[in-house]
Design an enzyme around this catalytic site. Structure first.
Site, mmCIF file in Angstrom:
data_model
loop_
_atom_site.group_PDB
_atom_site.id
_atom_site.type_symbol
_atom_site.label_atom_id
_atom_site.label_comp_id
_atom_site.label_asym_id
_atom_site.label_seq_id
_atom_site.Cartn_x
_atom_site.Cartn_y
_atom_site.Cartn_z
ATOM 1 N N HIS A 30 1.068 4.305 -20.778
ATOM 2 C CA HIS A 30 0.938 5.536 -21.561
ATOM 3 C C HIS A 30 2.240 5.886 -22.275
ATOM 4 C CE1 HIS A 30 -3.147 6.494 -20.442
ATOM 5 N NE2 HIS A 30 -2.859 6.258 -19.174
ATOM 6 N N PHE A 83 2.015 0.816 -13.599
ATOM 7 C CA PHE A 83 1.453 0.261 -14.828
ATOM 8 C C PHE A 83 0.993 1.371 -15.761
ATOM 9 C CE2 PHE A 83 -2.231 -0.825 -17.363
ATOM 10 C CZ PHE A 83 -1.683 -1.801 -18.185
ATOM 11 N N CYS A 84 0.256 2.336 -15.232
ATOM 12 C CA CYS A 84 -0.238 3.427 -16.085
ATOM 13 C C CYS A 84 0.914 4.244 -16.649
ATOM 14 C CB CYS A 84 -1.195 4.325 -15.296
ATOM 15 S SG CYS A 84 -2.739 3.517 -14.806
ATOM 16 N N THR A 85 1.960 4.460 -15.854
ATOM 17 C CA THR A 85 3.133 5.188 -16.344
ATOM 18 C C THR A 85 3.703 4.511 -17.578
ATOM 19 O OG1 THR A 85 3.682 5.943 -14.103
ATOM 20 C CG2 THR A 85 5.442 6.009 -15.743
#
Length: 353
Positions: A89, A84-86
């Site tokens: 961002h 998710f963070c990949t």
């Protein structure tokens, strides 16, 4: 709430008061709230505030390009196996206007631009001590606080998000599959990604949170030399202190075992199969082991935390005391592991910066 939040129930914006409400107001103005992943930290208001302050002061404001910093965060997230963070961002890097850099960061590819390629190589190597990419950081010394702060807050958030959220529920499958969808979705975040808010306002939500050197067994957590005299150092020091304080929820043997295991960690992901932390916790008393297990998994392999791990912690009384209730205590136990790993990464990066 149930999905996408696991194990805890975050404070909803309409119900937020005090420090949580102040953070949510800043996030809505300077970032993106909308049921966002940082809400998972709201059962521990001091952790939410310190995390937000560092993210804002390092990643959102400053002189370095926003797209470059979002790409660094995406590359760090890829190295930490936080899908998710990949994607989130990378989407913000798209929104900031650099589509090629965004796609390279999320996929782990080297962009054509040599400086950007060096920047992504550095970000991806932040959990690889001794990697040649760390020897000469590819950014001006004046921007080191921004890039280092962005990488470090991403390491912390990756671990917390992976521990507390169902990432599949957060991330639409179409975003993963299609660059066209990602570019189209970036239009919705473009205005936020291109804003340049004034530095320093993130410190307003830290009012009353002191820098406590050595709390929870991690030494040297006050404002670090690499951050200089600006707000990034204050934000990082406060996050390190407040998250380290979660070690006080572990027994002495448990805390010592977690610290020793992370001190010996070489940045690698645990091998598949078997129990990734059992050997490190073998001498911890059974009553202390569930909390130690959660903290150590948060540090080294948060994607391997299970419902059974949380249930075992609660069965021995975890979350039964004060400190914000069961959700607040769980958040703080996980944060102790996450910050212990982050401080370890900090040492690798600043030895070469």
């Amino acid at each position: 709430m149930s999905r996408p939040y696991r194990h805890t129930t975050p404070v909803q914006p309409k119900a937020a008061t005090g420090r949580v409400a102040a953070v949510y107001a800043q996030m809505e103005q300077d970032f993106l709230l909308a049921d966002g992943p940082l809400m998972s930290l709201s059962p521990a208001p001091e952790l939410l505030a310190a995390t937000w302050a560092l993210l804002r002061e390092a990643e959102i404001v400053g002189t370095a390009g926003r797209a470059a910093k979002e790409a660094v965060a995406s590359a760090v997230s890829l190295a930490n196996r936080c899908p998710f963070c990949t994607e989130a961002h990378a989407l913000l890097a798209h929104g900031a206007g650099d589509h090629g850099l965004a796609e390279a960061a999320r996929a782990g590819h080297a962009p054509d631009d040599r400086r950007h390629a060096a920047l992504l190589a550095w970000a991806g190597a932040t959990r690889s001590p001794g990697d040649p990419a760390l020897a000469a950081p590819p950014f001006p010394a004046a921007q080191a606080p921004e890039f280092l702060g962005t990488a470090l807050v991403t390491h912390f958030i990756n671990r917390m998000v992976t521990s507390l959220l169902d990432e599949d529920a957060l991330l639409p499958s179409a975003v993963r599959r299609s660059a066209y969808v990602r570019r189209a979705a970036a239009l919705t975040v473009g205005r936020a990604a291109r804003r340049r808010p004034e530095p320093g306002a993130g410190l307003d939500v830290l009012d009353g949170l002191d820098l406590l050197d050595g709390v929870g067994g991690v030494d040297g957590v006050d404002a670090p030399a690499w951050a200089g005299p600006g707000p990034i150092g204050r934000a990082y020091g406060t996050l390190a202190a407040t998250a380290s304080a979660g070690g006080g929820l572990l027994g002495l043997s448990a805390r010592a075992a977690v610290l020793a295991a992370v001190a010996a960690w070489d940045g690698a992901h645990p091998a598949l199969g078997g129990d990734p932390v059992a050997a490190a916790l073998g001498d911890v008393p059974p009553a202390e082991r569930p909390a130690a297990r959660l903290a150590l998994l948060a540090a080294l392999a948060p994607y391997r935390i299970t419902d059974a791990d949380v249930a075992a912690w609660r069965q021995v009384g975890g979350g039964g005391g004060d400190g914000g209730g069961r959700d607040g205590e769980l958040t703080r136990v996980l944060a102790f592991g996450a910050i212990t790993a982050t401080v370890r990464v900090e040492g690798w990066l600043t030895d070469n910066s």
